[in-house]
Design an enzyme around this catalytic site. Sequence first.
Site, PDB file in Angstrom:
ATOM      1  CB  THR A 130       7.879   6.125   3.560  1.00 27.25           C
ATOM      2  OG1 THR A 130       8.586   4.923   3.886  1.00 27.25           O
ATOM      3  CG2 THR A 130       8.137   7.157   4.626  1.00 27.25           C
ATOM      4  CB  SER A 174       6.485  -2.423   1.651  1.00 27.04           C
ATOM      5  OG  SER A 174       6.414  -1.254   0.890  1.00 27.04           O
ATOM      6  CB  SER A 175       9.593   1.268   3.225  1.00 28.22           C
ATOM      7  OG  SER A 175      10.790   1.785   3.770  1.00 28.22           O
ATOM      8  CB  SER A 176       7.699   2.884   8.150  1.00 30.04           C
ATOM      9  OG  SER A 176       8.431   1.957   8.906  1.00 30.04           O
TER      10      SER A 176
END
Length: 381
Positions: A75, A87-89
Site C-alpha cells: 500500500t 514501506s507498508s502493506s
Amino acid sequence: MTTTASDWTKYARGLADLMQERGDIVSPAWHAAVAGVPRHTFVQRAYEQDNTGQWMNWETSEHWDRVYATRTLVTALDSRRGYPEPSSSSTNPELMVRMLEMLDIHDGYRVLEIGTGTGYNAALLSHRLGDARVFSVDIDPELVTLAGQRLSSAGFRPTLAAVDGQAGLPEHAPYDRIISTCSVPAVPASWAGQLASGGAVLVDLKLAISAGNLVHLHRQDDGALEGRFATRWASFMAMRHENDESVSVPRVEETDGGRSYTTAAPVPPWNSPVVWFLAQLGGLPREVEFGVLLDPETRQPYAASLAAPDGSWTRVNLADQTVTEAGSTSLWEPVEWANRLWTEASQPGWERLGLTVDTHGENTVWLDEPDGEHRWTIAGS
Ligand SMILES: C[S@@+](CC[C@H](N)C(=O)[O-])C[C@H]1O[C@@H](n2cnc3c(N)ncnc32)[C@H](O)[C@@H]1O
C-alpha cells in the site's frame, strides 16, 4: 469487473468461509470479523510489480475479488534508497487470522498492535473486542491519520498513536496481548513491562533478511517473556526508526577471490530457514546481502552470493558447491557452523527453537529447552 456498493459483503464472507475451510479461522468471532470488515476501505490502491520489476498500481474498488483474497497488498512505496520498495502493506489475511487465533484472544482483553499500516487489522480487533480495548501504533504519522479516517468511516474508533512501537504505548498499558506486524531484531524489554499478568506477545523476530520467524512469548511470574517459534514460517517487513542509516554493501566481484573450498552446507542457505537463522546467531553480519549470480550468456543462475559492508564476499557455485571467498570476514564460516550444529541436532524445525527475554531486555535463543546445552544471546539486545 463492475461492482455495486453492497457487493463487498459477499466477497468478505467468501474470504472468511475460505479461511475457515482451510483451518486458518477456527473461532466464529474471527469469521464474523473478516466477514464484517470492508478490506477495500482500508486498501484503496495497491501496488504490484510486473514481470519487468516495474511497480504498477490498481484501484481496489474495481477488483474486489483481488482484495478479498488471501494475498498481501502493498500500500505504500518508499524511494529513499534510490529505488522504490514497499514501506507498508496490508498483510495477507490468512496470516493475520492465524496470528489472531494463535494469540487466543478472549472477550474483555486489551490488545496493542505494533504497525497500524492500513488499519485493517485494527478493524478486525475492534470488531472482535470493541474500540475501547484496541490500541495500535505506527511510526508513520501519515499512515496513522489515513488509517484513523478509514477506521472511522467503517465504524471503528480504536486508540491510534503515531509513535515508534519499540517503546510500546506505556500510557495505556497493561495489555493482555501485544501483536507486532513488523519484525524486530530483538524483542524490546518495554513490551514485557507493558503486559498484564498472563499476557502474551506474538512477533516476527528477524535478525537479518529472511533470518527469523514468528515467536509466541508468554509473560512469566518474574516479568520475563518466554516461548517458542511458530511451526509455520512467516515474514513481516522490518521495524524502522527515525534515525536509521542505510548501509551500503559493495557488489560481489566476479574475480577468482582468495580462498576456495567445497561445502556440504545447503546452497543457497536462505532456502533452509533454520540454518540461515542459526548462521546469523553464529556471527553473520546483520547487513549481509544475498542473491544469485547469473551467467552473462544464458542468464541462468550459476552461484549463490553473500556480501558484507566491509567488502567481504562469498560466492558458492550451485553445480559443485565450491565456495570462493575474499575479504577479511569469512561469510561462509557461520553457515558451515550452523549447518554442522543443525545436522548434529537431528535437523530441528522451528518448533524446537525458543526465546527468552529477561527483564533487562536480553534476548536469548535456545534449542529444545531454555536452560539446555545450546543458547545464544542476541547481540545488542
Ligand atoms: C505490514 S505493515 C502493517 C500492516 C497492518 N497491520 C495492516 O493491517 O494493514 C507494517 C507496518 O509497520 C510499521 N512500522 C515500521 N516500523 C515501525 C515502528 N518502529 N513502530 C511502529 N510501526 C512501525 C510500518 O510503517 C508499516 O505500516
